[in-house]
Scaffold this active site. Sequence first.
Site, PDB file in Angstrom:
ATOM      1  N   GLY A  25      19.473   0.519  52.906  1.00  0.00           N
ATOM      2  CA  GLY A  25      20.769   0.314  52.185  1.00  0.00           C
ATOM      3  C   GLY A  25      22.064   0.354  52.912  1.00  0.00           C
ATOM      4  O   GLY A  25      22.096   0.523  53.888  1.00  0.00           O
ATOM      5  N   LEU A  46      23.068   3.488  51.773  1.00  0.00           N
ATOM      6  CA  LEU A  46      23.897   4.473  52.499  1.00  0.00           C
ATOM      7  C   LEU A  46      22.128   5.101  53.998  1.00  0.00           C
ATOM      8  O   LEU A  46      22.717   5.583  54.336  1.00  0.00           O
ATOM      9  CB  LEU A  46      22.508   5.562  51.604  1.00  0.00           C
ATOM     10  CG  LEU A  46      21.998   7.291  51.751  1.00  0.00           C
ATOM     11  CD1 LEU A  46      23.550   7.704  52.192  1.00  0.00           C
ATOM     12  CD2 LEU A  46      22.025   7.751  50.412  1.00  0.00           C
ATOM     13  N   ASP A  71       6.482  -1.564  50.705  1.00  0.00           N
ATOM     14  CA  ASP A  71       7.352  -1.426  48.817  1.00  0.00           C
ATOM     15  C   ASP A  71       7.011  -0.433  48.634  1.00  0.00           C
ATOM     16  O   ASP A  71       5.595   0.379  48.579  1.00  0.00           O
ATOM     17  CB  ASP A  71       6.683  -2.676  48.188  1.00  0.00           C
ATOM     18  CG  ASP A  71       7.433  -3.212  46.742  1.00  0.00           C
ATOM     19  OD1 ASP A  71       7.795  -1.839  46.123  1.00  0.00           O
ATOM     20  OD2 ASP A  71       7.928  -4.124  46.537  1.00  0.00           O
ATOM     21  N   ILE A  72       7.503   0.870  47.959  1.00  0.00           N
ATOM     22  CA  ILE A  72       7.529   1.878  47.213  1.00  0.00           C
ATOM     23  C   ILE A  72       6.610   1.745  45.941  1.00  0.00           C
ATOM     24  O   ILE A  72       5.951   2.188  45.712  1.00  0.00           O
ATOM     25  CB  ILE A  72       8.313   2.693  47.428  1.00  0.00           C
ATOM     26  CG1 ILE A  72       9.496   2.416  46.128  1.00  0.00           C
ATOM     27  CG2 ILE A  72       9.088   3.309  48.619  1.00  0.00           C
ATOM     28  CD1 ILE A  72      11.258   3.253  45.163  1.00  0.00           C
ATOM     29  N   ALA A 118      16.197   2.091  46.397  1.00  0.00           N
ATOM     30  CA  ALA A 118      16.147   2.265  44.351  1.00  0.00           C
ATOM     31  C   ALA A 118      16.207   0.951  44.033  1.00  0.00           C
ATOM     32  O   ALA A 118      17.031  -0.228  44.802  1.00  0.00           O
ATOM     33  CB  ALA A 118      17.140   3.232  43.827  1.00  0.00           C
ATOM     34  N   ASP A 134      24.901  10.485  38.940  1.00  0.00           N
ATOM     35  CA  ASP A 134      25.939  10.260  38.009  1.00  0.00           C
ATOM     36  C   ASP A 134      25.722  10.336  36.709  1.00  0.00           C
ATOM     37  O   ASP A 134      25.774   9.702  35.704  1.00  0.00           O
ATOM     38  CB  ASP A 134      27.164  10.033  38.174  1.00  0.00           C
ATOM     39  CG  ASP A 134      27.833   8.479  38.431  1.00  0.00           C
ATOM     40  OD1 ASP A 134      27.027   8.215  39.485  1.00  0.00           O
ATOM     41  OD2 ASP A 134      28.319   8.577  38.076  1.00  0.00           O
ATOM     42  N   TYR A 190      18.942   1.692  34.533  1.00  0.00           N
ATOM     43  CA  TYR A 190      19.482   2.407  35.392  1.00  0.00           C
ATOM     44  C   TYR A 190      19.065   4.240  35.409  1.00  0.00           C
ATOM     45  O   TYR A 190      18.264   4.892  36.015  1.00  0.00           O
ATOM     46  CB  TYR A 190      20.116   1.943  36.301  1.00  0.00           C
ATOM     47  CG  TYR A 190      20.618   2.698  37.342  1.00  0.00           C
ATOM     48  CD1 TYR A 190      20.276   2.162  38.672  1.00  0.00           C
ATOM     49  CD2 TYR A 190      21.890   3.704  37.850  1.00  0.00           C
ATOM     50  CE1 TYR A 190      20.309   2.900  39.911  1.00  0.00           C
ATOM     51  CE2 TYR A 190      21.820   3.869  39.291  1.00  0.00           C
ATOM     52  CZ  TYR A 190      21.420   3.893  40.312  1.00  0.00           C
ATOM     53  OH  TYR A 190      21.608   4.340  41.224  1.00  0.00           O
ATOM     54  N   LYS A 224      16.363   7.168  36.953  1.00  0.00           N
ATOM     55  CA  LYS A 224      16.604   7.869  37.791  1.00  0.00           C
ATOM     56  C   LYS A 224      17.023   9.464  37.545  1.00  0.00           C
ATOM     57  O   LYS A 224      15.587  10.558  37.836  1.00  0.00           O
ATOM     58  CB  LYS A 224      18.321   7.981  37.954  1.00  0.00           C
ATOM     59  CG  LYS A 224      18.115   6.711  38.511  1.00  0.00           C
ATOM     60  CD  LYS A 224      17.750   7.151  39.872  1.00  0.00           C
ATOM     61  CE  LYS A 224      18.144   6.209  41.782  1.00  0.00           C
ATOM     62  NZ  LYS A 224      17.772   6.677  42.748  1.00  0.00           N
ATOM     63  N   TRP A 283      29.452   6.539  43.353  1.00  0.00           N
ATOM     64  CA  TRP A 283      30.430   5.462  43.515  1.00  0.00           C
ATOM     65  C   TRP A 283      30.408   5.402  44.794  1.00  0.00           C
ATOM     66  O   TRP A 283      31.481   5.472  45.597  1.00  0.00           O
ATOM     67  CB  TRP A 283      32.128   6.164  42.923  1.00  0.00           C
ATOM     68  CG  TRP A 283      31.810   6.323  41.610  1.00  0.00           C
ATOM     69  CD1 TRP A 283      31.393   5.926  40.379  1.00  0.00           C
ATOM     70  CD2 TRP A 283      33.177   5.837  41.042  1.00  0.00           C
ATOM     71  NE1 TRP A 283      31.723   6.274  39.294  1.00  0.00           N
ATOM     72  CE2 TRP A 283      32.888   6.087  38.774  1.00  0.00           C
ATOM     73  CE3 TRP A 283      34.581   5.956  41.258  1.00  0.00           C
ATOM     74  CZ2 TRP A 283      33.803   6.216  38.752  1.00  0.00           C
ATOM     75  CZ3 TRP A 283      35.369   5.717  40.213  1.00  0.00           C
ATOM     76  CH2 TRP A 283      35.118   5.627  38.916  1.00  0.00           C
TER      77      TRP A 283
END
Length: 278
Positions: A10, A12, A34-35, A58, A100, A123, A127, A148
Amino acid sequence: MKVLIFGATGLLGRALMQEWTSDEIRGLGSREVDIRDGAKVQNVVAETRPDWIVLAAAYTDVDGCESNQALAFAVNRDGAVNVANAAKQNGAKVFFLSSDYVFDGKKRSPYEVGDQRNPRSVYGRSKAEAEIRLLEVMPECCIARTSWLFGVGGKCFPDTILKLAASRPTLDVVDDQHGCPTYCVDLARAIIELCRKDVSGIVHVTNSGECSWFEFAQEIVKTAGESTEVRPVSSRQMARPAPRPEYSVLSATSLRQYGIQMPSWQDALRRYLEERHR
Ligand SMILES: NC(=O)c1ccc[n+]([C@@H]2O[C@H](COP(=O)([O-])OP(=O)(O)OC[C@H]3O[C@@H](n4cnc5c(N)ncnc54)[C@H](OP(=O)(O)O)[C@@H]3O)[C@@H](O)[C@H]2O)c1
């Protein structure tokens, strides 16, 4: 240190793989594991025996989560619990990426780590529930909330704005949602430092400063030297399936306790544009 990264493919994850050079790193995408598959997660953790597991995997399509609730909770909450259970059984610590969007956005000053969760979207709920379950399974884990994200090698806001700016004379961007853009490279560096410092608990990690999406778009266009006019519009004019928090700036207080100072988002944007041109 030995580190296992879920979500290594991904936005990050790629930055983590690039920046984390001084430890033994294994990165996995959804094709490898696959988690949602608890047994597979267990096997790969037992085989790798990491000190840290960074959980950057995620289902991140915020609007998609509204119409695919089961998938959102299966990946973002239950997948995270699978990873925490495997970590616990194999003596690893979990570093979980949260958002956030666990907050409702009604505050007008930066959110502190102890502020009440009150997510407005599926979403955000997935989380928030993951955070609660993780802290039950592994109270010493680290939960890093960020916001963001942008970076090279994936879809992100600056990339979308620049692609649109190349073909349009004007762009309408919402001006009533405030947050803080975060460059994946800066976030990755902070994560590496936090793992080295054996962090525990909730921490907020974003670039410093704040802006609206409109202000962010203006800065992107200006810094890239484009002439497209950016016009402010309200969220009501740009209706999306998932409600977004009006204000979701995350306070840097928790990060300062670890001696970490993040660069401003404007500085981060300049470095992103350089990286994008390389
Ligand atoms: N993007 C943002 O603005 C933002 C803001 C706040 C927090 N966050 C959080 O920061 C973290 C990283 O976000 P990102 O933007 O880097 O995400 P991203 O670019 O959407 O990448 C998601 C990663 O998760 C993996 N993945 C998805 N479903 C999976 C599954 N079922 N099993 C295993 N892996 C799976 C993907 O693997 P494949 O590509 O191989 O399918 C990919 O590596 C996430 O936890 C996200 O919720 C992001």
